[in-house]
Motif scaffolding. Sequence first.
Motif, PDB file in Angstrom:
ATOM      1  N   VAL A 233      -3.838  18.110 -16.191  1.00  0.00           N
ATOM      2  CA  VAL A 233      -2.761  19.036 -16.547  1.00  0.00           C
ATOM      3  C   VAL A 233      -3.129  19.833 -17.792  1.00  0.00           C
ATOM      4  O   VAL A 233      -2.839  21.034 -17.883  1.00  0.00           O
ATOM      5  N   LEU A 234      -3.785  19.196 -18.740  1.00  0.00           N
ATOM      6  CA  LEU A 234      -4.215  19.907 -19.946  1.00  0.00           C
ATOM      7  C   LEU A 234      -5.243  20.980 -19.605  1.00  0.00           C
ATOM      8  O   LEU A 234      -5.185  22.094 -20.129  1.00  0.00           O
ATOM      9  N   GLY A 235      -6.185  20.657 -18.731  1.00  0.00           N
ATOM     10  CA  GLY A 235      -7.169  21.651 -18.316  1.00  0.00           C
ATOM     11  C   GLY A 235      -6.526  22.831 -17.611  1.00  0.00           C
ATOM     12  O   GLY A 235      -6.876  23.990 -17.858  1.00  0.00           O
ATOM     13  N   ALA A 236      -5.572  22.527 -16.736  1.00  0.00           N
ATOM     14  CA  ALA A 236      -4.859  23.603 -16.038  1.00  0.00           C
ATOM     15  C   ALA A 236      -4.094  24.467 -17.024  1.00  0.00           C
ATOM     16  O   ALA A 236      -4.036  25.696 -16.882  1.00  0.00           O
ATOM     17  N   GLY A 237      -3.514  23.845 -18.042  1.00  0.00           N
ATOM     18  CA  GLY A 237      -2.774  24.595 -19.050  1.00  0.00           C
ATOM     19  C   GLY A 237      -3.665  25.545 -19.831  1.00  0.00           C
ATOM     20  O   GLY A 237      -3.296  26.696 -20.102  1.00  0.00           O
ATOM     21  N   ILE A 238      -4.866  25.092 -20.182  1.00  0.00           N
ATOM     22  CA  ILE A 238      -5.800  25.946 -20.912  1.00  0.00           C
ATOM     23  C   ILE A 238      -6.154  27.181 -20.089  1.00  0.00           C
ATOM     24  O   ILE A 238      -6.091  28.320 -20.578  1.00  0.00           O
ATOM     25  N   GLU A 239      -6.525  26.975 -18.837  1.00  0.00           N
ATOM     26  CA  GLU A 239      -6.984  28.094 -18.006  1.00  0.00           C
ATOM     27  C   GLU A 239      -5.855  29.076 -17.683  1.00  0.00           C
ATOM     28  O   GLU A 239      -6.045  30.292 -17.732  1.00  0.00           O
ATOM     29  N   THR A 240      -4.684  28.567 -17.343  1.00  0.00           N
ATOM     30  CA  THR A 240      -3.584  29.470 -16.994  1.00  0.00           C
ATOM     31  C   THR A 240      -3.054  30.197 -18.226  1.00  0.00           C
ATOM     32  O   THR A 240      -2.738  31.392 -18.157  1.00  0.00           O
ATOM     33  N   THR A 241      -2.971  29.511 -19.356  1.00  0.00           N
ATOM     34  CA  THR A 241      -2.500  30.163 -20.574  1.00  0.00           C
ATOM     35  C   THR A 241      -3.466  31.258 -21.015  1.00  0.00           C
ATOM     36  O   THR A 241      -3.044  32.342 -21.440  1.00  0.00           O
ATOM     37  N   THR A 242      -4.763  30.997 -20.907  1.00  0.00           N
ATOM     38  CA  THR A 242      -5.760  32.005 -21.234  1.00  0.00           C
ATOM     39  C   THR A 242      -5.593  33.260 -20.377  1.00  0.00           C
ATOM     40  O   THR A 242      -5.600  34.393 -20.879  1.00  0.00           O
ATOM     41  N   ALA A 243      -5.427  33.048 -19.061  1.00  0.00           N
ATOM     42  CA  ALA A 243      -5.264  34.180 -18.147  1.00  0.00           C
ATOM     43  C   ALA A 243      -3.981  34.950 -18.430  1.00  0.00           C
ATOM     44  O   ALA A 243      -3.972  36.194 -18.460  1.00  0.00           O
ATOM     45  N   LEU A 244      -2.881  34.232 -18.638  1.00  0.00           N
ATOM     46  CA  LEU A 244      -1.595  34.898 -18.892  1.00  0.00           C
ATOM     47  C   LEU A 244      -1.609  35.665 -20.204  1.00  0.00           C
ATOM     48  O   LEU A 244      -1.037  36.759 -20.303  1.00  0.00           O
ATOM     49  N   ALA A 245      -2.257  35.099 -21.226  1.00  0.00           N
ATOM     50  CA  ALA A 245      -2.324  35.786 -22.516  1.00  0.00           C
ATOM     51  C   ALA A 245      -3.105  37.101 -22.384  1.00  0.00           C
ATOM     52  O   ALA A 245      -2.731  38.117 -22.958  1.00  0.00           O
ATOM     53  N   ALA A 246      -4.199  37.072 -21.628  1.00  0.00           N
ATOM     54  CA  ALA A 246      -4.996  38.279 -21.432  1.00  0.00           C
ATOM     55  C   ALA A 246      -4.195  39.353 -20.721  1.00  0.00           C
ATOM     56  O   ALA A 246      -4.232  40.537 -21.089  1.00  0.00           O
ATOM     57  N   ILE A 247      -3.435  38.940 -19.706  1.00  0.00           N
ATOM     58  CA  ILE A 247      -2.569  39.920 -18.998  1.00  0.00           C
ATOM     59  C   ILE A 247      -1.536  40.496 -19.953  1.00  0.00           C
ATOM     60  O   ILE A 247      -1.312  41.711 -19.994  1.00  0.00           O
ATOM     61  N   GLY A 248      -0.914  39.628 -20.737  1.00  0.00           N
ATOM     62  CA  GLY A 248       0.128  40.095 -21.649  1.00  0.00           C
ATOM     63  C   GLY A 248      -0.383  41.089 -22.666  1.00  0.00           C
ATOM     64  O   GLY A 248       0.285  42.082 -22.979  1.00  0.00           O
ATOM     65  N   ILE A 249      -1.587  40.838 -23.177  1.00  0.00           N
ATOM     66  CA  ILE A 249      -2.154  41.763 -24.169  1.00  0.00           C
ATOM     67  C   ILE A 249      -2.436  43.125 -23.557  1.00  0.00           C
ATOM     68  O   ILE A 249      -2.282  44.171 -24.204  1.00  0.00           O
ATOM     69  N   LEU A 250      -2.837  43.142 -22.294  1.00  0.00           N
ATOM     70  CA  LEU A 250      -3.213  44.390 -21.639  1.00  0.00           C
ATOM     71  C   LEU A 250      -2.020  45.215 -21.169  1.00  0.00           C
ATOM     72  O   LEU A 250      -2.181  46.394 -20.875  1.00  0.00           O
ATOM     73  N   VAL A 251      -0.859  44.596 -21.083  1.00  0.00           N
ATOM     74  CA  VAL A 251       0.327  45.337 -20.629  1.00  0.00           C
ATOM     75  C   VAL A 251       0.593  46.518 -21.583  1.00  0.00           C
ATOM     76  O   VAL A 251       0.666  46.350 -22.797  1.00  0.00           O
ATOM     77  N   GLY A 252       0.691  47.682 -21.025  1.00  0.00           N
ATOM     78  CA  GLY A 252       0.965  48.863 -21.830  1.00  0.00           C
ATOM     79  C   GLY A 252      -0.233  49.466 -22.511  1.00  0.00           C
ATOM     80  O   GLY A 252      -0.115  50.405 -23.301  1.00  0.00           O
ATOM     81  N   SER A 253      -1.442  48.951 -22.197  1.00  0.00           N
ATOM     82  CA  SER A 253      -2.634  49.478 -22.868  1.00  0.00           C
ATOM     83  C   SER A 253      -3.131  50.758 -22.211  1.00  0.00           C
ATOM     84  O   SER A 253      -3.955  51.451 -22.774  1.00  0.00           O
TER      85      SER A 253
END
Length: 253
Positions: A233-253
């Motif tokens: 579960v910790l590994g899944a959290g790292i990978e999904t959080t990384t992906a979601l953070a990247a999407i969030g930063i790119l929104v509106g770019s």
Amino acid sequence: MRGRADGLLLAFSWLTVLPVRGPENVDRHAAGRAIARAPIVGLALGGTCAALVWVSITTGLSPLLSGLIGVAAAALLTRGMHLDGLADTADGLGCYGPPERAREVMKSGSTGPFGVAALALVLGIQAASVGQLAQLHMWWAIVFVSVIGRVSVVLACRRGIDAAAPTGFGALVAGTQSTALVAVWTGVATAMSVYIRPDRSWHGPLVVVVVLALAVILTRHCVRRFGGLSGDVLGAGIETTTALAAIGILVGS
């Protein structure tokens, strides 16, 4: 001071392929210190990834291919164990039956259709987003998403979270992180995020709040589904959080 050093060495020993040796006897106290320093490991991994992507683009490779190279390097540097955790967690969530049945599926050693789909989706998002961040010269953002992925681990191991089994990685780290430490790392991530988009200083902190909230929700769901926290579960959290953070930063770019 020695305990802090041991915690950092153990964190790098657990979370990377670097030839680093932590303390010989690892109990919950030592494990908790290591988890508390996981975001520092993320800083090192993110910096390495950003450097490789920069070199790739400088040599004429496309942003997408450069992003794939960066993501592949991160996977190699972490032994692919977070990706294994992501696949196992997806398969566990996709099966029917009680928590015991889900844990059996996760320990089976094979990757099912849910795991394959999760890997393809998350890795594709990471590679494409890292490539786009590089194209926009947002190098600090590439470092940041790796850090916030590890901050999610600190949140997942906060007090009040039980382990799925009496032995194993989850038993060592579940419930080891204090509320104060969770607040400190959340604050550090928020401060780091301000510099990602200087023209929109509120954007990064908003991404931190949303992404970490989603990470908490995902962890809570997994804990209920599997009967507690596990290393997968910790590994899944790292990978999904990384992906979601990247999407969030790119929104509106």
